[in-house]
Design a protein around this motif. Structure first.
Motif, mmCIF file in Angstrom:
data_model
loop_
_atom_site.group_PDB
_atom_site.id
_atom_site.type_symbol
_atom_site.label_atom_id
_atom_site.label_comp_id
_atom_site.label_asym_id
_atom_site.label_seq_id
_atom_site.Cartn_x
_atom_site.Cartn_y
_atom_site.Cartn_z
ATOM 1 N N GLY A 77 0.747 -1.326 0.087
ATOM 2 C CA GLY A 77 -0.111 0.006 -0.003
ATOM 3 C C GLY A 77 0.696 1.155 -0.067
ATOM 4 O O GLY A 77 0.165 2.422 0.405
ATOM 5 N N ALA A 78 2.139 1.163 -0.271
ATOM 6 C CA ALA A 78 3.066 2.511 -0.320
ATOM 7 C C ALA A 78 2.611 3.439 -1.069
ATOM 8 O O ALA A 78 2.473 4.606 -0.897
ATOM 9 N N GLU A 79 2.032 3.245 -2.428
ATOM 10 C CA GLU A 79 1.778 4.071 -3.150
ATOM 11 C C GLU A 79 0.570 4.979 -2.820
ATOM 12 O O GLU A 79 0.489 6.147 -2.775
ATOM 13 N N PHE A 121 11.427 7.747 -6.313
ATOM 14 C CA PHE A 121 10.953 7.548 -7.546
ATOM 15 C C PHE A 121 9.564 7.869 -7.816
ATOM 16 O O PHE A 121 9.050 7.531 -9.060
ATOM 17 N N CYS A 122 8.758 8.337 -6.839
ATOM 18 C CA CYS A 122 7.217 8.490 -6.996
ATOM 19 C C CYS A 122 6.870 9.924 -6.832
ATOM 20 O O CYS A 122 5.781 10.261 -7.339
ATOM 21 N N PHE A 141 13.079 -5.091 -5.605
ATOM 22 C CA PHE A 141 13.389 -3.684 -5.367
ATOM 23 C C PHE A 141 14.623 -3.321 -6.077
ATOM 24 O O PHE A 141 14.404 -2.192 -6.552
ATOM 25 N N THR A 142 15.617 -4.166 -6.215
ATOM 26 C CA THR A 142 16.936 -3.718 -6.957
ATOM 27 C C THR A 142 16.337 -3.356 -8.282
ATOM 28 O O THR A 142 17.037 -2.461 -9.055
ATOM 29 N N ASP A 143 15.588 -4.535 -9.150
ATOM 30 C CA ASP A 143 15.107 -4.387 -10.239
ATOM 31 C C ASP A 143 14.477 -2.924 -10.660
ATOM 32 O O ASP A 143 14.575 -2.363 -11.589
ATOM 33 N N TYR A 144 13.630 -2.659 -9.497
ATOM 34 C CA TYR A 144 12.605 -1.542 -9.618
ATOM 35 C C TYR A 144 13.554 -0.122 -9.856
ATOM 36 O O TYR A 144 13.301 0.638 -10.894
ATOM 37 N N ILE A 145 14.573 -0.218 -9.153
ATOM 38 C CA ILE A 145 15.504 1.010 -8.916
ATOM 39 C C ILE A 145 16.143 1.140 -10.365
ATOM 40 O O ILE A 145 16.376 2.336 -10.832
ATOM 41 N N GLU A 149 12.727 5.961 -13.283
ATOM 42 C CA GLU A 149 13.859 7.065 -13.144
ATOM 43 C C GLU A 149 13.399 7.914 -11.770
ATOM 44 O O GLU A 149 12.258 7.988 -11.113
ATOM 45 N N LEU A 150 14.336 8.770 -11.148
ATOM 46 C CA LEU A 150 13.978 9.400 -9.963
ATOM 47 C C LEU A 150 13.093 10.527 -10.336
ATOM 48 O O LEU A 150 13.308 11.124 -11.384
ATOM 49 N N LYS A 151 12.284 10.836 -9.296
ATOM 50 C CA LYS A 151 11.418 12.049 -9.940
ATOM 51 C C LYS A 151 11.895 13.245 -8.687
ATOM 52 O O LYS A 151 11.603 14.366 -8.879
ATOM 53 N N SER A 152 12.515 12.621 -7.826
ATOM 54 C CA SER A 152 13.428 13.948 -6.863
ATOM 55 C C SER A 152 14.557 14.348 -7.297
ATOM 56 O O SER A 152 15.316 13.423 -7.853
#
Length: 219
Positions: A77-79, A121-122, A141-145, A149-152
């Motif tokens: 539920g992080a998003e 990233f969000c 998670f490493t694949d996700y990174i 792309e970073l949003k910050s």
């Protein structure tokens, strides 16, 4: 104060243009972390500690089965929580502080550390991050990174682990040191100032002191 069902305690220099650090925590008011911070840095800042979090839901980016038969699953539920954090909780904190922060940082321990890195990233709201004993073992998670792309516009990230955290028979958890090193290097190669510090002990040793060290470093 309470916002969106979360208890929030704010410490530090209200009414000044100083950095704001958001700390998502499993329980407690964070006062011991703030007191430790005051002994570690003379920087002026605000610390907002957010608790009453549905830990295995709101701190996890996607679903994951429990790590053992006695654990609860991770529901991803992080998003949804991040939207609540940026749209409702953060504006309420800024209003309570009474001044726009110099910048906003995000910090967390364990799954909270995972969430801190995921959030970069969000959303573009966070310039710095602290992941203490962060759950970088989280599947994929490493694949996700690597694939996103970073949003910050990030300039500093602190990572730390206990030096005994990878010494476990669980093959998922035992990958935490290797994956934390990979993720720290990913950010370093993007020109972001990073550190990966190892501390004596396991996942639970000196948690408040270690969190204070991380926040002091990014400040």
């Amino acid at each position: 104060m309470e916002v969106e069902g979360k208890s929030i305690h704010i410490y530090g220099n209200k009414g000044e243009e100083v950095p704001l650090v958001l700390l998502n925590t499993f329980r407690g008011d964070g006062s011991s972390i703030f007191n430790a911070l005051k002994d570690m840095t003379d920087k002026r800042f605000c610390l907002a500690v957010i608790s009453d979090i549905a830990w295995n839901d709101e701190m996890t980016p996607w679903e994951c089965p429990p790590l053992s038969k006695n654990d609860t699953p991770f529901s991803g539920g992080a998003e949804d929580y991040l939207k609540k954090l940026t749209d409702k909780i953060l504006p309420a904190i800024n209003e309570e502080i009474g001044e726009e922060p110099l910048y906003t940082a995000i910090a967390g321990y364990s799954l909270g550390g995972l969430f801190a890195i995921y959030s970069l990233f969000c959303t573009n709201r966070f310039r710095r991050a602290v992941s203490v004993s962060g759950s970088m073992w989280f599947p994929d998670f490493t694949d996700y990174i690597r694939e996103n792309e970073l949003k910050s516009d990030v300039d500093r990230i602190y990572f730390s682990l206990g030096d005994k955290e990878a010494l476990t028979g669980n093959p998922i958890l035992s990958s935490v040191e290797e994956k934390t090193a990979q993720i720290e290097r990913f950010f370093w190669e993007k020109g972001i100032e990073t550190v990966f510090e190892k501390n004596p002990g396991n996942h639970f040793k000196d948690a408040d002191i270690r969190m204070a060290k991380g926040i002091a470093w990014i400040l």
